[in-house]
Design a protein around this motif. Structure first.
Motif, mmCIF file in Angstrom:
data_model
loop_
_atom_site.group_PDB
_atom_site.id
_atom_site.type_symbol
_atom_site.label_atom_id
_atom_site.label_comp_id
_atom_site.label_asym_id
_atom_site.label_seq_id
_atom_site.Cartn_x
_atom_site.Cartn_y
_atom_site.Cartn_z
ATOM 1 N N GLU A 192 0.866 -1.172 0.000
ATOM 2 C CA GLU A 192 0.000 0.000 0.000
ATOM 3 C C GLU A 192 0.904 1.223 0.000
ATOM 4 O OE1 GLU A 192 -3.302 2.299 2.754
ATOM 5 O OE2 GLU A 192 -2.428 0.415 3.418
ATOM 6 N N LYS A 246 -2.059 3.697 -2.824
ATOM 7 C CA LYS A 246 -2.449 4.972 -2.236
ATOM 8 C C LYS A 246 -1.966 6.131 -3.095
ATOM 9 C CE LYS A 246 -2.245 7.442 2.162
ATOM 10 N NZ LYS A 246 -1.738 7.411 3.551
ATOM 11 N N SER A 247 -0.765 5.996 -3.658
ATOM 12 C CA SER A 247 -0.202 7.034 -4.517
ATOM 13 C C SER A 247 0.222 6.414 -5.844
ATOM 14 C CB SER A 247 1.010 7.697 -3.855
ATOM 15 O OG SER A 247 0.634 8.348 -2.660
#
Length: 332
Positions: free
Chosen positions: A86, A191-192
């Motif tokens: 993540e 997440k990014s």
């Protein structure tokens, strides 16, 4: 290899008094045959038995060590881990058009970019990173992976003359490079999501404009960091001629306005790298992105591995008994 009962290795300390006892015992031994004068035996050849006299003792020590290892329960494990990442998924989009052969960066723009990007990849071992290359067309050289050895191998395989040799159509399709990278990132659950675009020219090819590609990236929550690589003014460019290479000074034309607009539209940053040092600084700045967080599930199954040591102990014990009962047999 691990040991379930490692405390049994303390029993090896018992070998110290045992070895001392054996040494002192042999020092006090009286000869079994008394003679008045040993001169006649001074130059007599030694029997092979003289070299084997301490073999039973050494075999007994070896057996003792093997037994202790068995008691310590040696184990091997068959394990794997499922890693849930993540954090950051990164696509590197690198221009491989013929203009990247210019030698204002050393040894040339593309090789300098490969070297600095390789260091960037090595510094982020837990990120999913992939590679898109583009000239007048774009394709994925390596999909996103955490196996960076494979990624770096494919990255280093990019040649500076791919477009020159007709392996890819020459030109600069910035929009196509972004679009190809977006196609790899759009379904990511990270997440990014980031694209690092490196080019040295102006968009002059492709079916998708750079700003349209930036809008697509923005719709998928992808940030685009753009790097314009090349000195200001003129750059030395190697032009093949009969019998060698002739260098021409060609103007550096980087569409900084468009690259800045792409970065601004996607909440990224635009950088200018006019030499090797500034290119390194660019990647160091990008490296300050949020680091990846890992949730690791590990399963491990242990297997007893005493069998080899048991066989060695049995063989050593049998050899000791065999020696004592045959060639080293003592007569009372």
């Amino acid at each position: 290899m691990t040991f379930a009962n490692i405390e049994y290795f303390f029993l090896l300390l018992l070998l110290i008094p045992y070895i001392l006892w054996y040494v002192l015992k042999n020092k006090k031994k009286e000869p079994t045959l008394l003679v008045s004068d040993t001169t006649a035996y001074r130059y007599a050849p030694k029997s092979y038995k003289n070299h084997l006299i301490h073999a039973p003792f050494i075999l007994r020590l070896f057996t003792f060590v093997m037994v202790i290892i068995i008691l310590a329960r040696p184990q091997t494990s068959n394990s794997w881990k499922n890693t849930q990442v993540e954090g950051i998924d990164i696509m590197l989009a690198v221009d491989v058009s013929t203009s990247m052969l210019a030698e204002d960066l050393k040894p040339n723009r593309l090789e300098a970019a490969k070297q600095v990007a390789s260091e960037f990849i090595a510094g982020r071992p837990n990120d999913n990173i992939g590679l898109t290359i583009f000239a007048a067309e774009a394709f994925t050289q390596c999909p996103m992976t955490t196996d960076h050895a494979v990624l770096l191998n494919l990255f280093h395989g990019i040649k500076t003359d791919m477009a020159q040799r007709g392996m890819i159509q020459d030109g600069t399709a910035v929009g196509m490079g972004i679009a190809n990278a977006v196609s790899r990132l759009k379904d990511s659950k990270a997440k990014s999501k980031v694209i690092i675009l490196l080019t040295d020219g102006t968009n002059n090819a492709g079916d998708i404009s750079p700003l349209t590609a930036a809008e697509i990236a923005k719709s998928f929550g992808i940030r685009v960091y753009t790097i314009g690589v090349g000195t200001n003014g003129l750059a030395p460019y190697p032009m093949p001629v009969a019998g060698g290479v002739q260098y021409l000074n060609v103007p550096v034309e980087i569409d900084t306005k468009t690259l800045a607009a792409i970065a601004g539209k996607t909440d990224g940053e635009f950088y200018r790298a006019t030499d090797n040092k500034k290119l390194e600084d660019v990647y160091k700045d990008i490296d300050k992105l949020e680091k990846t967080k890992l949730n690791v599930k590990q399963y491990s199954k242990r297997y007893e591995a005493y069998a080899l040591f048991a066989w060695l102990a049995a063989v050593a014990l049998l050899l000791e008994i065999l020696l004592r009962m045959t060639i080293l047999k003592k007569i009372p």
